[in-house]
Design a protein around this motif. Sequence first.
Motif, short mmCIF file in Angstrom:
data_model
loop_
_atom_site.label_atom_id
_atom_site.label_comp_id
_atom_site.label_asym_id
_atom_site.label_seq_id
_atom_site.Cartn_x
_atom_site.Cartn_y
_atom_site.Cartn_z
N LEU A 19 -32.30 -9.98 52.26
CA LEU A 19 -32.92 -11.25 52.63
C LEU A 19 -34.31 -11.05 53.21
CD1 LEU A 19 -29.88 -13.04 54.32
CD2 LEU A 19 -30.79 -13.47 52.04
N ASP A 20 -34.43 -10.12 54.13
CA ASP A 20 -35.71 -9.93 54.82
C ASP A 20 -36.61 -8.90 54.17
OD1 ASP A 20 -35.26 -11.82 56.87
OD2 ASP A 20 -33.93 -10.41 57.89
N HIS A 21 -36.04 -8.00 53.36
CA HIS A 21 -36.85 -6.96 52.73
C HIS A 21 -37.32 -7.34 51.33
CE1 HIS A 21 -35.45 -3.38 55.44
NE2 HIS A 21 -35.97 -4.37 56.10
N ALA A 22 -36.67 -8.30 50.70
CA ALA A 22 -37.01 -8.66 49.32
C ALA A 22 -37.29 -10.15 49.16
CB ALA A 22 -35.90 -8.22 48.36
N LEU A 23 -36.32 -10.99 49.52
CA LEU A 23 -36.46 -12.43 49.25
C LEU A 23 -37.51 -13.11 50.13
CD1 LEU A 23 -32.72 -13.37 48.71
CD2 LEU A 23 -34.55 -13.59 47.03
N ARG A 24 -37.49 -12.83 51.41
CA ARG A 24 -38.43 -13.51 52.30
C ARG A 24 -39.90 -13.17 51.96
NH1 ARG A 24 -37.22 -16.31 56.74
NH2 ARG A 24 -35.11 -15.41 56.79
N PRO A 25 -40.24 -11.89 51.74
CA PRO A 25 -41.63 -11.59 51.34
C PRO A 25 -42.02 -12.22 50.01
CG PRO A 25 -40.52 -9.61 52.12
CD PRO A 25 -39.47 -10.66 51.98
N LEU A 26 -41.06 -12.30 49.07
CA LEU A 26 -41.35 -12.88 47.76
C LEU A 26 -41.78 -14.34 47.89
CD1 LEU A 26 -41.25 -12.74 44.62
CD2 LEU A 26 -38.83 -13.42 44.80
N PHE A 27 -41.01 -15.13 48.64
CA PHE A 27 -41.33 -16.55 48.77
C PHE A 27 -42.51 -16.79 49.71
CE2 PHE A 27 -37.09 -16.89 46.93
CZ PHE A 27 -37.31 -17.88 45.97
N GLY A 56 -37.40 -29.61 48.50
CA GLY A 56 -36.85 -28.42 49.12
C GLY A 56 -36.13 -27.58 48.08
N LEU A 57 -35.94 -26.30 48.40
CA LEU A 57 -35.36 -25.37 47.44
C LEU A 57 -34.34 -24.47 48.12
CD1 LEU A 57 -35.73 -24.17 44.45
CD2 LEU A 57 -37.22 -22.50 45.53
N ILE A 58 -33.21 -24.26 47.44
CA ILE A 58 -32.24 -23.23 47.83
C ILE A 58 -32.26 -22.19 46.74
CG2 ILE A 58 -29.81 -22.69 48.20
CD1 ILE A 58 -29.41 -25.51 49.27
N ALA A 59 -32.46 -20.93 47.09
CA ALA A 59 -32.52 -19.84 46.12
C ALA A 59 -31.45 -18.81 46.44
CB ALA A 59 -33.90 -19.20 46.13
N VAL A 60 -30.52 -18.62 45.50
CA VAL A 60 -29.39 -17.71 45.72
C VAL A 60 -29.32 -16.70 44.59
CG1 VAL A 60 -26.96 -17.58 46.35
CG2 VAL A 60 -28.19 -19.72 46.67
N THR A 61 -29.27 -15.43 44.94
CA THR A 61 -29.21 -14.37 43.93
C THR A 61 -28.15 -13.35 44.29
OG1 THR A 61 -30.46 -12.58 42.86
CG2 THR A 61 -31.00 -13.06 45.14
N PRO A 62 -27.50 -12.76 43.29
CA PRO A 62 -26.67 -11.59 43.57
C PRO A 62 -27.58 -10.39 43.81
CG PRO A 62 -26.72 -12.02 41.21
CD PRO A 62 -27.47 -13.15 41.86
N VAL A 63 -27.06 -9.38 44.47
CA VAL A 63 -27.85 -8.19 44.75
C VAL A 63 -27.60 -7.14 43.68
CG1 VAL A 63 -28.27 -6.31 46.38
CG2 VAL A 63 -27.81 -8.63 47.23
N PHE A 64 -28.70 -6.65 43.10
CA PHE A 64 -28.64 -5.56 42.13
C PHE A 64 -29.58 -4.45 42.60
CE2 PHE A 64 -26.94 -8.99 39.63
CZ PHE A 64 -26.08 -8.38 38.72
N THR A 65 -29.06 -3.25 42.76
CA THR A 65 -29.87 -2.10 43.19
C THR A 65 -30.69 -2.45 44.42
OG1 THR A 65 -30.09 -1.66 40.81
CG2 THR A 65 -31.22 -0.16 42.29
N ALA A 66 -30.04 -3.00 45.41
CA ALA A 66 -30.63 -3.29 46.73
C ALA A 66 -31.73 -4.35 46.69
CB ALA A 66 -31.16 -2.02 47.38
N SER A 67 -31.76 -5.20 45.65
CA SER A 67 -32.78 -6.24 45.59
C SER A 67 -32.23 -7.44 44.80
CB SER A 67 -34.06 -5.70 44.93
OG SER A 67 -35.10 -6.64 45.01
N TYR A 68 -33.10 -8.44 44.59
CA TYR A 68 -32.69 -9.60 43.80
C TYR A 68 -32.49 -9.16 42.35
CZ TYR A 68 -37.79 -9.41 44.25
OH TYR A 68 -39.08 -8.99 44.35
N SER A 69 -31.75 -9.96 41.59
CA SER A 69 -31.46 -9.60 40.20
C SER A 69 -32.70 -9.75 39.32
CB SER A 69 -30.34 -10.49 39.66
OG SER A 69 -30.80 -11.82 39.45
N GLY A 70 -32.69 -9.04 38.20
CA GLY A 70 -33.80 -9.15 37.25
C GLY A 70 -33.94 -10.54 36.70
N ALA A 130 -28.08 -14.72 49.44
CA ALA A 130 -27.72 -13.65 48.51
C ALA A 130 -26.24 -13.32 48.65
CB ALA A 130 -28.57 -12.41 48.75
N THR A 131 -25.69 -12.78 47.58
CA THR A 131 -24.29 -12.34 47.58
C THR A 131 -24.22 -10.90 47.11
OG1 THR A 131 -23.95 -13.11 45.30
CG2 THR A 131 -23.42 -14.66 47.08
N ALA A 132 -23.20 -10.20 47.60
CA ALA A 132 -22.98 -8.81 47.18
C ALA A 132 -21.55 -8.42 47.53
CB ALA A 132 -23.96 -7.86 47.87
N GLY A 133 -21.12 -7.29 47.00
CA GLY A 133 -19.76 -6.84 47.26
C GLY A 133 -19.57 -6.25 48.63
#
Length: 217
Positions: free
Chosen positions: A127-135, A79-93, A116-119
């Motif tokens: 989560l649903d617009h970037a990370l979920r489609p990616l995986f 199993g995998l947990i994937a956590v990214t900060p948000v940069f420009t409305a998406s996952y980090s580079g 994901a984390t953000a300020g």
Amino acid sequence: MSRKLVVLTAGLSQPSSTRLLADQLAAAVTAAVGGRGESLEVEVIELRELASDLATMMTTGLPTPAVAAARQQVSDADGLIAVTPVFTASYSGLFKMFIDVLDTDSLNGMPVLIAATAGTARHSLVLDHALRPLFSYLRAVVVPTGVFAATEDFGSTGLAERIHRGAAELAQLIVAEPTSVQGFLQDEPIRHRTSGNGVGAVRPFSELLAGHTGDGR
């Protein structure tokens, strides 16, 4: 039975709110798997520590030993947990660089919890617009509950509830066993996971260049 969980965290600072959320998720999944009578081995991959190695692989096409080891960790996980900060409305580079160096079959059928984390809460749709489609593109099985944490969410009841709900969903998939009776149902062929490292020994670039010019032995 022991299972293996890999945690990808793409936080850049130290300490990092991204790493804090990753640790909370890992602890919750460990407890949920333990509650189902199984043990869980947790391995954390700090992508910040792989930044130079990832840049090297992206520019040369050759994985460094650190990148090769991380790719193997991911493909071997249950199993995998994937956590990214948000940069420009998406996952980090940095996060995307690591995903880009994974073998296309490394996540076949793997249960994944995205976070994901953000300020500010304005970025929660990542989560649903970037990370979920990616995986989903990589044929992973993304659990229904994603966990987003704005700065103000840490310590809140709402975040704790999302963490435990997502962790329970991931734990259920990690320990799941096939339900069909063998021999009675014709299952689809399983696409096995591969790290992409088993393509033979990687030769140094200088040796490849020497061989190309006819000076190699």
